[in-house]
Structures are given as structure tokens and as C-alpha cells.
Design a protein around this motif. Structure first.
Motif, PDB file in Angstrom:
ATOM      1  N   ILE A  33       0.844  -1.206   0.000  1.00  0.00           N
ATOM      2  CA  ILE A  33       0.000   0.000   0.000  1.00  0.00           C
ATOM      3  C   ILE A  33       0.872   1.246   0.000  1.00  0.00           C
ATOM      4  CG2 ILE A  33      -1.647   1.342   1.360  1.00  0.00           C
ATOM      5  CD1 ILE A  33      -2.951  -1.027  -0.006  1.00  0.00           C
ATOM      6  N   ASP A  34       1.918   1.254   0.835  1.00  0.00           N
ATOM      7  CA  ASP A  34       2.818   2.410   0.909  1.00  0.00           C
ATOM      8  C   ASP A  34       3.520   2.676  -0.423  1.00  0.00           C
ATOM      9  OD1 ASP A  34       2.156   2.684   3.566  1.00  0.00           O
ATOM     10  OD2 ASP A  34       3.918   1.615   4.315  1.00  0.00           O
ATOM     11  N   LEU A  35       3.729   1.610  -1.217  1.00  0.00           N
ATOM     12  CA  LEU A  35       4.392   1.757  -2.517  1.00  0.00           C
ATOM     13  C   LEU A  35       3.414   2.147  -3.626  1.00  0.00           C
ATOM     14  CD1 LEU A  35       6.749  -1.355  -2.311  1.00  0.00           C
ATOM     15  CD2 LEU A  35       7.478   1.037  -2.336  1.00  0.00           C
ATOM     16  N   GLY A  36       2.168   2.325  -3.254  1.00  0.00           N
ATOM     17  CA  GLY A  36       1.177   2.742  -4.240  1.00  0.00           C
ATOM     18  C   GLY A  36       0.557   1.595  -5.018  1.00  0.00           C
ATOM     19  N   MET A  37       0.671   0.385  -4.508  1.00  0.00           N
ATOM     20  CA  MET A  37       0.108  -0.774  -5.181  1.00  0.00           C
ATOM     21  C   MET A  37      -1.323  -1.026  -4.712  1.00  0.00           C
ATOM     22  SD  MET A  37       3.424  -3.350  -4.938  1.00  0.00           S
ATOM     23  CE  MET A  37       2.983  -4.356  -6.359  1.00  0.00           C
ATOM     24  N   GLN A  38      -2.066  -1.716  -5.518  1.00  0.00           N
ATOM     25  CA  GLN A  38      -3.364  -2.219  -5.097  1.00  0.00           C
ATOM     26  C   GLN A  38      -3.120  -3.588  -4.479  1.00  0.00           C
ATOM     27  OE1 GLN A  38      -6.254  -2.684  -8.204  1.00  0.00           O
ATOM     28  NE2 GLN A  38      -7.840  -3.488  -6.838  1.00  0.00           N
ATOM     29  N   VAL A  39      -3.526  -3.792  -3.233  1.00  0.00           N
ATOM     30  CA  VAL A  39      -3.187  -5.013  -2.505  1.00  0.00           C
ATOM     31  C   VAL A  39      -4.451  -5.808  -2.188  1.00  0.00           C
ATOM     32  CG1 VAL A  39      -2.082  -5.997  -0.461  1.00  0.00           C
ATOM     33  CG2 VAL A  39      -1.151  -3.920  -1.514  1.00  0.00           C
ATOM     34  N   ILE A  40      -4.398  -7.093  -2.533  1.00  0.00           N
ATOM     35  CA  ILE A  40      -5.486  -8.009  -2.230  1.00  0.00           C
ATOM     36  C   ILE A  40      -4.932  -9.108  -1.334  1.00  0.00           C
ATOM     37  CG2 ILE A  40      -7.198  -9.599  -3.193  1.00  0.00           C
ATOM     38  CD1 ILE A  40      -6.968  -8.014  -5.818  1.00  0.00           C
ATOM     39  N   GLY A  41      -5.555  -9.346  -0.209  1.00  0.00           N
ATOM     40  CA  GLY A  41      -5.074 -10.348   0.731  1.00  0.00           C
ATOM     41  C   GLY A  41      -6.019 -11.522   0.848  1.00  0.00           C
ATOM     42  N   TYR A  42      -5.449 -12.704   1.039  1.00  0.00           N
ATOM     43  CA  TYR A  42      -6.257 -13.902   1.264  1.00  0.00           C
ATOM     44  C   TYR A  42      -5.694 -14.660   2.446  1.00  0.00           C
ATOM     45  CZ  TYR A  42      -7.984 -18.666   0.875  1.00  0.00           C
ATOM     46  OH  TYR A  42      -8.544 -19.891   1.167  1.00  0.00           O
ATOM     47  N   ASP A  43      -6.535 -14.900   3.447  1.00  0.00           N
ATOM     48  CA  ASP A  43      -6.139 -15.680   4.610  1.00  0.00           C
ATOM     49  C   ASP A  43      -7.394 -16.162   5.330  1.00  0.00           C
ATOM     50  OD1 ASP A  43      -5.156 -16.789   6.955  1.00  0.00           O
ATOM     51  OD2 ASP A  43      -3.567 -15.312   7.172  1.00  0.00           O
ATOM     52  N   PRO A  44      -7.775 -17.424   5.130  1.00  0.00           N
ATOM     53  CA  PRO A  44      -8.992 -17.924   5.788  1.00  0.00           C
ATOM     54  C   PRO A  44      -8.848 -18.052   7.294  1.00  0.00           C
ATOM     55  CG  PRO A  44      -7.842 -19.715   4.686  1.00  0.00           C
ATOM     56  CD  PRO A  44      -7.131 -18.449   4.291  1.00  0.00           C
ATOM     57  N   TYR A  45      -7.608 -17.987   7.808  1.00  0.00           N
ATOM     58  CA  TYR A  45      -7.373 -18.132   9.237  1.00  0.00           C
ATOM     59  C   TYR A  45      -6.857 -16.836   9.856  1.00  0.00           C
ATOM     60  CZ  TYR A  45      -7.547 -22.967   7.667  1.00  0.00           C
ATOM     61  OH  TYR A  45      -7.916 -24.154   7.082  1.00  0.00           O
ATOM     62  N   LEU A  46      -7.233 -15.726   9.280  1.00  0.00           N
ATOM     63  CA  LEU A  46      -6.738 -14.428   9.746  1.00  0.00           C
ATOM     64  C   LEU A  46      -7.088 -14.215  11.215  1.00  0.00           C
ATOM     65  CD1 LEU A  46      -5.433 -11.703   8.928  1.00  0.00           C
ATOM     66  CD2 LEU A  46      -7.737 -10.884   8.409  1.00  0.00           C
ATOM     67  N   SER A  47      -6.063 -13.954  12.022  1.00  0.00           N
ATOM     68  CA  SER A  47      -6.279 -13.727  13.455  1.00  0.00           C
ATOM     69  C   SER A  47      -6.690 -12.291  13.709  1.00  0.00           C
ATOM     70  CB  SER A  47      -4.998 -14.039  14.237  1.00  0.00           C
ATOM     71  OG  SER A  47      -3.985 -13.085  13.945  1.00  0.00           O
ATOM     72  N   VAL A  48      -7.289 -12.081  14.855  1.00  0.00           N
ATOM     73  CA  VAL A  48      -7.705 -10.726  15.230  1.00  0.00           C
ATOM     74  C   VAL A  48      -6.483  -9.816  15.332  1.00  0.00           C
ATOM     75  CG1 VAL A  48      -8.769  -9.336  17.050  1.00  0.00           C
ATOM     76  CG2 VAL A  48      -9.766 -11.553  16.424  1.00  0.00           C
ATOM     77  N   GLU A  49      -5.382 -10.345  15.914  1.00  0.00           N
ATOM     78  CA  GLU A  49      -4.161  -9.549  16.054  1.00  0.00           C
ATOM     79  C   GLU A  49      -3.633  -9.102  14.698  1.00  0.00           C
ATOM     80  OE1 GLU A  49       0.423  -9.999  17.760  1.00  0.00           O
ATOM     81  OE2 GLU A  49      -0.997 -11.659  17.917  1.00  0.00           O
ATOM     82  N   SER A  50      -3.592 -10.037  13.732  1.00  0.00           N
ATOM     83  CA  SER A  50      -3.108  -9.688  12.400  1.00  0.00           C
ATOM     84  C   SER A  50      -4.049  -8.706  11.716  1.00  0.00           C
ATOM     85  CB  SER A  50      -2.958 -10.950  11.547  1.00  0.00           C
ATOM     86  OG  SER A  50      -1.955 -11.789  12.068  1.00  0.00           O
TER      87      SER A  50
END
Length: 393
Positions: free
Chosen positions: A154-171
Motif C-alpha cells: 500500500i505504501d508503494l502505491g500498489m493495489q493489494v489483495i489479501g487472502y487468509d482464511p485463518y486471519l487472526s484478530v491480532e493480524s
């Protein structure tokens, strides 16, 4: 006095975390190991070994089940080398976009002469590249490393798509609000110019990126694997390179299958190889080992559930045992029959094993030996420890 044995070179800053109640490399029957890359699968664990701390995120060099059978809790140091890996990912994306290596090699091999400046101006167009800004980055796995990579994208000006079915609250708290979340790998990669994977290796993630997934890639994508060998199917990636699906493949794990390919860049497992990362991982490993040995609390374990509670009582009994019915009843009955009051009890399980911490107050010397022996006599119990709180007299 706790005994610590190290394998590989452990940063001295990490070992300095151990205080005067610890001895380093004074015995082959220690309370804990601190390790990096040594392969322990054929290693004979001493009965004294209560903990193994891996100075790094990966732990496939340690036999987790056999360690538990010995009563040994295994820890890793998630996040200790996350920034180092993140920076290498950024460097790899820039190298893939700007033809840096080829341009540097041209300059290094240029013949000296009066026309070198004119030749440089004329031939530099051969190394024209593209910018990261405006490109789409798919991040598979949004843990310690993946979240850092996503945020810097994001800081580099990219469009970012994330995938994580186990995403923790902390993350999730650490992620930029500008990151789009995909419901499937297919959704994440279909428009991505860069795809980077940051997941642990297990039976679910082996060959996570293979023939089927490459069918959803857009043409000429750049794939990066700095997580673990085997998460990307290397045979499938060669086919994807051949048909133009993948333009470049950057990985930190050598494999004979992908050697000597101009479109594959292999690095010698240097993702976490910075001075700062080695120090950070060693410090975390020492801290979690100390906490476990002194209080019984488990944080960042990879073969047992995390269990922690404030150590406020005079004594604490920890029991590692099989995860079967009525274990808490048996443990509580043994303690009650000795006329000892339980002040607090914490229990958690993972797969076939469970861990119980029991806080008690009054305890005489002879009672301590007897209660440990009685608990050890329970058939499903693997290890019993009695800890004394040095701040409670």
C-alpha cells in the motif's frame, strides 16, 4: 539452576536474556535447547529436555510429535525475522520490474572507450522496466510477514489483495484499511501482477499454488515464494513459465527441478539472514524459554496450545498429558486427596495432548515430592513439574 544447550550460532544478545540462574552449554542433559537449522529428526532427546526454542518461524527441522512424547514443548519465534523477509520481498519485486541485475551486468562487462557514455545512453533503453506503483499485489497469508508485505505494498502505491482464511484478530488489527480481502485464492490472484505466499507448510498448504491455481493467474505474473519449499508446486511453475502465465519466479528455496532457468531466481534461504533478525529471533526464543521454565506459561508453541496465566500463588503444578476424558478430574482428585486447595486451574488441548496448570498455595517439602509422584503415576501423564514462585514466600 536451569541448563540451556545451543545448536548452531545463537546471537549473544539472545543468550544475554538468560540471567544468573541459567548455565549455557554445560551439559548434554539440559532443560532446554535453542536451535536454528540443525535437523533433530534423528536426535535422541534426553528425558531432562522440557523445551526446544527454534530461533525462526519455520520448524520442519524438529519432530514435533516425538518431542511431545518426550514431554518437550517446541516453540518458534513468529515475527522475529518478519521485517527482514518483507524487505527481501520488496527487493525481489523491484528486481523483477527494473532489470537491475541485467543492467548491472552490462555495465560491469562494458568495454572501456571514448564512446562509453554515448553507448550507455543508447543501450540503456534495453533495460527499460516498470514501476510498482499502480500494480496489483496478491498476498496469500496475512500473518506476521504477510501483513507487513501487504502494508508496504500500500505504501508503494500498489493495489493489494489479501487472502487468509485463518486471519487472526491480532493480524487483522495490523492491516491497512486499504487492503482488499479475497474470499478465495482464485479471487486473490486473478488480476495480480505479483503473487507472494506467506503461509506455514503443512498438509493443507503443500502445493497450495499448483496447476489449478495457475489457471486463474493473469498472464506474465511474478510469483514469489519466501515461505517454505513445497508450498509452490515447482513442476507446475515450470509449466506456467513455459506457457507465459508466470514471467518470473523468485524463491528462497533451491530445488534441482528449477535450477538453470533464466526465469527463476533462487536465493540461498536468506529471507531471515540479517543481523537484526538473528538477534531478534534469539531474544524472543530466550524470553519464551525463560517464561516457560520459570512460570510454566506457553507462548508461541508449535506442538501444544498456548496456555498462560498470572503466577500469583506460591506454587504451580504443570502437567502435560494425553487429551482424553477425565484427566482434569484425576489431577484434581490427586491434589484434593492430599488436602491441598486449588487456587486456579488452566487447561488447554491441541490434538492428542493437553496441558494443565494448577496454582496452589500451602505446600510442605515432603508433600511436594509425594504429589509429583502421584501425578506422574497417572498412566496418561507425560511430564509433571512443580514450580515455586520466587516472589511468594
Amino acid at each position: 539452576m536451569y541448563q540451556i544447550k545451543t545448536y548452531n550460532a545463537i546471537a549473544k544478545e539472545g543468550l544475554a536474556e538468560f540471567g544468573r540462574n541459567y548455565a549455557i552449554n554445560k551439559t548434554d542433559n539440559p532443560d532446554a535447547y535453542l536451535v536454528r537449522s540443525i535437523d533433530l529428526h534423528e536426535h535422541e532427546f534426553p528425558s531432562s529436555l522440557k523445551a526446544i526454542a527454534r530461533c525462526g518461524a519455520g520448524f520442519n527441522n524438529i519432530p514435533l510429535d516425538r518431542a511431545l512424547e518426550n514431554g518437550t514443548i517446541v516453540f518458534n519465534t513468529p515475527g522475529g525475522n518478519a521485517n527482514a523477509v518483507k524487505e527481501l520481498i520488496v527487493a525481489s519485486m523491484i528486481m523483477a520490474s527494473r532489470n537491475i541485475i541485467a543492467a548491472a551486468e552490462w555495465s560491469a562487462n562494458a568495454q572501456p572507450g571514448a564512446d562509453i557514455t554515448l553507448r550507455t545512453e543508447k543501450e540503456k533503453t534495453n533495460f527499460n522496466g516498470t514501476e510498482l506503483a499502480g500494480k496489483t499485489l496478491a498476498v496469500i497469508g496475512l500473518g506476521h510477514i504477510g501483513s507487513l508485505v501487504a502494508n508496504i505494498g500500500i505504501d508503494l502505491g500498489m493495489q493489494v489483495i489479501g487472502y487468509d482464511p485463518y486471519l487472526s484478530v491480532e493480524s487483522a488489527w495490523n492491516l491497512s484499511g486499504n487492503i482488499q480481502r479475497a474470499e478465495t485464492i482464485e479471487d486473490a490472484v486473478q488480476n495480480a501482477d505479483f503473487v507472494t505466499v506467506h503461509v506455514p507448510k503443512d498438509h493443507e498448504t503443500t502445493n497450495l499454488i499448483s496447476y489449478e491455481e495457475f489457471g486463474y493467474f493473469k498472464p506474465n505474473a511474478v510469483l514469489l515464494n519466501f515461505a517454505r519449499l513445497g508450498i509452490v508446486d515447482n513442476q507446475a511453475v515450470l509449466s506456467a513459465i513455459e506457457d507465459g502465465t508466470v514471467r518470473k519466479y523468485y524463491t528462497d528455496f533451491s530445488d534441482e527441478l528449477i535450477l538453470n532457468n533464466d526465469d527463476v531466481v533462487i536465493m540461498p534461504h536468506i529471507g531471515g539472514s540479517t543481523i537484526e533478525a538473528e538477534i531478534g529471533c534469539a531474544k524472543i526464543a530466550a524470553q519464551e524459554t525463560k517464561e516457560f521454565l520459570e512460570t510454566g506459561n506457553i507462548r508461541n508453541s508449535v506442538n501444544m496450545a498456548n496456555v498462560h496465566a498470572p503466577f500469583k500463588s506460591a506454587h504451580r503444578i504443570t502437567v502435560l498429558h494425553q487429551n482424553i476424558p477425565n484427566m482434569l478430574g484425576q489431577i484434581s482428585t490427586v491434589i484434593a486427596q492430599e488436602g491441598i486447595n486449588i487456587e486456579n486451574l488452566v487447561n488447554s488441548a491441541k490434538d492428542n495432548y493437553a496441558y494443565t496448570m494448577v496454582d496452589i498455595d500451602a505446600l510442605e517439602g515432603h508433600e511436594a515430592q509425594e504429589i509429583v509422584a502421584l501425578l506422574e503415576a497417572i498412566p496418561a501423564v507425560t511430564r509433571v513439574r512443580l514450580l515455586n514462585n520466587p516472589y511468594k514466600r
